[in-house]
Motif scaffolding. Sequence first.
Motif, short mmCIF file in Angstrom:
data_model
loop_
_atom_site.label_atom_id
_atom_site.label_comp_id
_atom_site.label_asym_id
_atom_site.label_seq_id
_atom_site.Cartn_x
_atom_site.Cartn_y
_atom_site.Cartn_z
N LEU A 31 67.64 -62.91 -76.92
CA LEU A 31 68.55 -64.00 -77.39
C LEU A 31 68.94 -63.77 -79.18
CD1 LEU A 31 67.31 -66.87 -75.45
CD2 LEU A 31 68.81 -65.57 -75.15
N TRP A 32 68.15 -62.68 -79.88
CA TRP A 32 68.52 -62.59 -81.49
C TRP A 32 68.26 -61.02 -81.60
CZ3 TRP A 32 64.56 -60.00 -84.04
CH2 TRP A 32 63.15 -60.43 -83.06
N ASP A 33 68.48 -60.94 -80.69
CA ASP A 33 68.01 -58.99 -80.86
C ASP A 33 69.13 -58.55 -80.38
OD1 ASP A 33 68.26 -56.60 -81.54
OD2 ASP A 33 66.13 -56.28 -81.20
N PRO A 34 70.74 -57.35 -80.61
CA PRO A 34 71.18 -57.26 -80.01
C PRO A 34 70.96 -55.58 -79.84
CG PRO A 34 72.15 -56.91 -82.11
CD PRO A 34 71.09 -58.08 -81.89
N ASP A 35 69.90 -55.32 -80.07
CA ASP A 35 69.60 -53.71 -79.51
C ASP A 35 68.36 -54.05 -78.59
OD1 ASP A 35 71.06 -52.85 -81.37
OD2 ASP A 35 69.60 -52.90 -83.16
N THR A 36 68.16 -55.03 -78.54
CA THR A 36 67.22 -55.03 -76.95
C THR A 36 67.83 -56.26 -75.74
OG1 THR A 36 65.06 -55.59 -78.56
CG2 THR A 36 65.21 -56.98 -76.29
N ARG A 37 68.18 -55.46 -74.37
CA ARG A 37 68.71 -55.27 -73.27
C ARG A 37 67.52 -56.70 -72.15
NH1 ARG A 37 70.35 -52.44 -68.60
NH2 ARG A 37 71.21 -50.79 -70.08
N SER A 38 66.27 -55.97 -72.65
CA SER A 38 65.76 -57.33 -72.54
C SER A 38 63.90 -56.37 -72.92
CB SER A 38 65.26 -56.53 -70.75
OG SER A 38 64.73 -55.41 -69.75
N ALA A 39 63.22 -57.23 -72.37
CA ALA A 39 61.73 -56.94 -73.15
C ALA A 39 60.69 -57.44 -72.34
CB ALA A 39 61.12 -56.68 -74.77
N GLN A 40 59.56 -56.96 -72.48
CA GLN A 40 58.31 -57.88 -71.34
C GLN A 40 57.37 -56.95 -72.08
OE1 GLN A 40 56.29 -55.70 -68.57
NE2 GLN A 40 56.99 -54.22 -69.01
N LEU A 41 55.59 -57.91 -71.80
CA LEU A 41 54.88 -57.24 -72.59
C LEU A 41 53.65 -57.90 -70.66
CD1 LEU A 41 53.24 -58.71 -75.76
CD2 LEU A 41 54.61 -56.18 -75.24
#
Length: 141
Positions: A31-41
């Motif tokens: 939502l705030w990082d245009p270089d991230t399509r998705s992330a998860q831990l």
Amino acid sequence: MKTYSVQANIRLSASPQAIQAVYADVAHWHLWDPDTRSAQLDGPFAVGTMGSLRPPKGLAISLMVTEVTPGGGFTVQSPVLSSKMTFEHVLTPVAQGVEVMHRVTFSGWARALLMHMVGKPLKTGLPVTLANLKRYVEERN
């Protein structure tokens, strides 16, 4: 051994805890990082937790949380080409808010190659990411 890094800074009118809460919400980094399509831990936002990040283009990269400082930021590392990319996010309280620093450091045998491949996009992308983070955090407060 020489390392290569790219860094950007910005000031936010928010508490370190508010920014840390946004950092800990890994599923919403996009939502705030245009270089991230998705992330998860694969567990809590804590040292040693593994996860992955999918950029807008290309394959997902694995990451591991290597440092979490409550109200002070966090660090993750990603193995790339038998080398490492280290992503530091540092929060420093200042008058009227917080100085936020994001730095990406390349280390290992492929550090110069990694810097050549992604250094320029990072130099232009980190300030955009920080401006988006500022907007996102300040709109929530």
